[in-house]
Design an enzyme around this catalytic site. Structure first.
Site, PDB file in Angstrom:
ATOM      1  CE1 TYR A 187     -24.903  17.840   9.977  1.00  0.00           C
ATOM      2  CE2 TYR A 187     -26.827  18.705  11.130  1.00  0.00           C
ATOM      3  CZ  TYR A 187     -26.222  17.708  10.383  1.00  0.00           C
ATOM      4  OH  TYR A 187     -26.932  16.589  10.021  1.00  0.00           O
ATOM      5  CB  SER A 196     -30.289  17.837   8.371  1.00  0.00           C
ATOM      6  OG  SER A 196     -30.702  17.938   9.716  1.00  0.00           O
TER       7      SER A 196
HETATM    8  N1  LIG Z   1     -28.034  11.210  12.619  1.00  0.00           N
HETATM    9  C1  LIG Z   1     -28.835  12.252  12.573  1.00  0.00           C
HETATM   10  O1  LIG Z   1     -29.455  12.654  13.562  1.00  0.00           O
HETATM   11  C2  LIG Z   1     -29.054  12.967  11.258  1.00  0.00           C
HETATM   12  C3  LIG Z   1     -30.141  13.840  11.154  1.00  0.00           C
HETATM   13  C4  LIG Z   1     -30.348  14.513   9.961  1.00  0.00           C
HETATM   14  C5  LIG Z   1     -29.482  14.336   8.905  1.00  0.00           C
HETATM   15  N2  LIG Z   1     -28.430  13.476   9.038  1.00  0.00           N
HETATM   16  C6  LIG Z   1     -27.527  13.349   7.900  1.00  0.00           C
HETATM   17  O2  LIG Z   1     -27.518  12.009   7.460  1.00  0.00           O
HETATM   18  C7  LIG Z   1     -26.296  11.768   6.745  1.00  0.00           C
HETATM   19  C8  LIG Z   1     -25.737  10.421   7.212  1.00  0.00           C
HETATM   20  O3  LIG Z   1     -25.303  10.562   8.553  1.00  0.00           O
HETATM   21  P1  LIG Z   1     -25.502   9.429   9.660  1.00  0.00           P
HETATM   22  O4  LIG Z   1     -26.388  10.003  10.699  1.00  0.00           O
HETATM   23  O5  LIG Z   1     -25.839   8.163   9.031  1.00  0.00           O
HETATM   24  O6  LIG Z   1     -24.045   9.432  10.306  1.00  0.00           O
HETATM   25  P2  LIG Z   1     -22.788   8.456  10.176  1.00  0.00           P
HETATM   26  O7  LIG Z   1     -23.137   7.104  10.652  1.00  0.00           O
HETATM   27  O8  LIG Z   1     -21.689   9.189  10.863  1.00  0.00           O
HETATM   28  O9  LIG Z   1     -22.514   8.361   8.600  1.00  0.00           O
HETATM   29  C9  LIG Z   1     -21.826   9.344   7.910  1.00  0.00           C
HETATM   30  C10 LIG Z   1     -21.286   8.744   6.629  1.00  0.00           C
HETATM   31  O10 LIG Z   1     -20.609   9.795   5.939  1.00  0.00           O
HETATM   32  C11 LIG Z   1     -19.397   9.269   5.457  1.00  0.00           C
HETATM   33  N3  LIG Z   1     -18.407  10.330   5.314  1.00  0.00           N
HETATM   34  C12 LIG Z   1     -18.046  11.278   6.210  1.00  0.00           C
HETATM   35  N4  LIG Z   1     -17.051  12.020   5.723  1.00  0.00           N
HETATM   36  C13 LIG Z   1     -16.772  11.527   4.482  1.00  0.00           C
HETATM   37  C14 LIG Z   1     -15.827  11.865   3.484  1.00  0.00           C
HETATM   38  N5  LIG Z   1     -14.935  12.864   3.644  1.00  0.00           N
HETATM   39  N6  LIG Z   1     -15.819  11.146   2.340  1.00  0.00           N
HETATM   40  C15 LIG Z   1     -16.698  10.126   2.145  1.00  0.00           C
HETATM   41  N7  LIG Z   1     -17.618   9.777   3.055  1.00  0.00           N
HETATM   42  C16 LIG Z   1     -17.642  10.469   4.220  1.00  0.00           C
HETATM   43  C17 LIG Z   1     -18.969   8.255   6.516  1.00  0.00           C
HETATM   44  O11 LIG Z   1     -18.101   7.309   5.931  1.00  0.00           O
HETATM   45  P3  LIG Z   1     -16.511   7.223   6.209  1.00  0.00           P
HETATM   46  O12 LIG Z   1     -16.269   7.707   7.598  1.00  0.00           O
HETATM   47  O13 LIG Z   1     -16.204   5.768   5.993  1.00  0.00           O
HETATM   48  O14 LIG Z   1     -15.907   8.081   5.169  1.00  0.00           O
HETATM   49  C18 LIG Z   1     -20.302   7.612   6.855  1.00  0.00           C
HETATM   50  O15 LIG Z   1     -20.567   6.559   5.972  1.00  0.00           O
HETATM   51  C19 LIG Z   1     -25.396  12.960   7.036  1.00  0.00           C
HETATM   52  O16 LIG Z   1     -25.413  13.841   5.937  1.00  0.00           O
HETATM   53  C20 LIG Z   1     -26.072  13.643   8.213  1.00  0.00           C
HETATM   54  O17 LIG Z   1     -25.812  15.029   8.256  1.00  0.00           O
HETATM   55  C21 LIG Z   1     -28.196  12.774  10.179  1.00  0.00           C
END
Ligand SMILES: NC(=O)c1ccc[n+]([C@@H]2O[C@H](COP(=O)([O-])OP(=O)(O)OC[C@H]3O[C@@H](n4cnc5c(N)ncnc54)[C@H](OP(=O)(O)O)[C@@H]3O)[C@@H](O)[C@H]2O)c1
Length: 244
Positions: A144, A131
Site C-alpha cells: 500500500y 495518500s
Molecule cells: N480511507 C482512508 O483512510 C484513506 C486514506 C488515504 C487515501 N485513501 C485512498 O482513497 C481512495 C478511496 O478509498 P476509500 O477510502 O474511499 O475506500 P473505499 O470506500 O473502499 O473505496 C474504494 C473504491 O475503489 C473502487 N475500486 C477498488 N478496486 C477497484 C477495481 N479493481 N476497479 C474499479 N474500482 C475499484 C471501489 O469500487 P468497487 O469495489 O465497486 O470496484 C470503491 O469505489 C483509495 O485510493 C484509498 O487508497 C483512503
C-alpha cells in the site's frame, strides 16, 4: 456546469464526492465494479448521473471509460478514487500483488487513458487520491505505501510531461490521512480519523479550484512535514504497529 468522471464512485470518498458534485449541479460519470452501488447513485439524480461498471485491473477498462465519457457528452475532470489497501504484516503475497494490480497497474491504466483524452482536447484536469501513506515505507502495509508513493511520483512525472509538451492538463494529487471509509473496515486504532463528508468537502474545493498537491487535513499536513524529517536509520527502528 462541469462534467466529471469518478472512477471508484461506489463507496467512501468517491461516492461522497459524487454526491457533492451532483449537489453542485455537475454532470457525473460514475464507475466502479459494483453495479448495484452505481445504480443506487444514479437513482439519487437520474438526469445528472451516467454509470459504467468497470474493473481497473482489466485491459478493457479504458474502453469502458471511453463509453462513459461519450454518454456524459465529454469530460472536464477525471477523478481517480479507486484503490484498495490493507495491513499485511504477514506479507500475504495475494494481498501484496492485488494491491499492486489495483493501485499500481490499474491506476496507471486509467490515468494514462484520461491523459490521452485530455491531450487530444488540449486541456483538462486529472485529480487522484493517493495518500499520506506514500511519504515513507510503512512496515505494516508495504504494498500500500509503495504504490501510494508510486502514484505521487507518477503524477509528478505526468505534470512535467504535460508542461513540457504544452498539453494544458492540470493535476491534483490529493493525500488524505485516515478517513472512516470501508477501506478501513479492519479493526484497529486509526489516530486523527476524519469523517468521509469532511474530506469530500475539501476534495470538492480542489476540484472547483485545482491545486497541484493537497494533504487533508491541516493536522496531517503538519504531521507529514515532521514525518519527512525522520532520517531513514531512525525510521527503520520505529515500531509503528497499529493496535488491533
Ligand atoms: N480511507 C482512508 O483512510 C484513506 C486514506 C488515504 C487515501 N485513501 C485512498 O482513497 C481512495 C478511496 O478509498 P476509500 O477510502 O474511499 O475506500 P473505499 O470506500 O473502499 O473505496 C474504494 C473504491 O475503489 C473502487 N475500486 C477498488 N478496486 C477497484 C477495481 N479493481 N476497479 C474499479 N474500482 C475499484 C471501489 O469500487 P468497487 O469495489 O465497486 O470496484 C470503491 O469505489 C483509495 O485510493 C484509498 O487508497 C483512503
Amino acid at each position: 456546469m462541469k462534467r466529471i468522471v469518478i472512477v471508484g464512485a461506489t463507496s467512501g470518498l468517491g461516492l461522497e464526492t459524487a454526491r457533492l458534485c451532483i449537489r453542485e449541479g455537475w454532470r457525473v460519470g460514475a464507475a466502479g465494479r459494483r453495479i448495484e452501488a452505481l445504480e443506487a447513485l444514479r437513482n439519487e439524480a437520474p438526469g445528472q448521473v451516467e454509470i459504467e461498471p468497470l474493473d481497473i485491473t482489466r485491459d478493457d477498462a479504458p474502453e469502458h471509460l471511453g463509453r462513459l465519457i461519450e454518454r456524459l457528452g465529454g469530460m472536464d475532470i477525471y477523478f481517480h478514487s479507486s484503490g484498495i489497501g490493507s495491513r499485511n504484516t504477514d506479507l500475504n503475497p495475494e494481498i501484496e500483488l492485488a494491491t499492486l494490480r489495483t493501485n499500481g497497474e490499474g491506476f496507471v491504466r486509467m490515468v494514462v487513458a484520461a491523459f490521452g483524452y485530455f491531450r487530444s482536447l488540449g486541456g483538462g484536469h486529472i485529480a487522484v487520491i493517493s495518500s499520506i501513506a506514500g511519504t515513507k515505507g510503512l512496515g505494516s502495509a508495504p504494498a500500500y505505501s509503495a504504490t501510494k508513493r508510486m502514484q505521487n511520483t507518477y503524477i509528478d512525472a505526468l505534470a512535467q510531461l504535460a508542461r513540457m509538451d504544452g498539453y494544458g492538463i492540470r493535476f491534483t494529487d490529493i493525500r488524505p490521512g485516515f478517513v472512516a471509509t470501508p477501506l478501513l473496515s479492519e479493526k484497529g486504532h486509526y489516530p486523527m480519523l476524519m469523517k468521509t463528508e469532511k474530506v469530500a468537502r475539501r476534495i470538492m474545493q480542489v476540484l472547483r479550484k485545482p491545486r497541484r498537491r493537497v494533504v487533508i487535513d491541516r493536522r496531517y499536513a503538519l504531521f507529514v512535514f515532521f514525518w519527512k524529517l525522520i532520517p531513514q536509520w531512525l525510521w527503520e527502528r520505529l515500531k509503528i504497529r497499529q493496535k488491533a
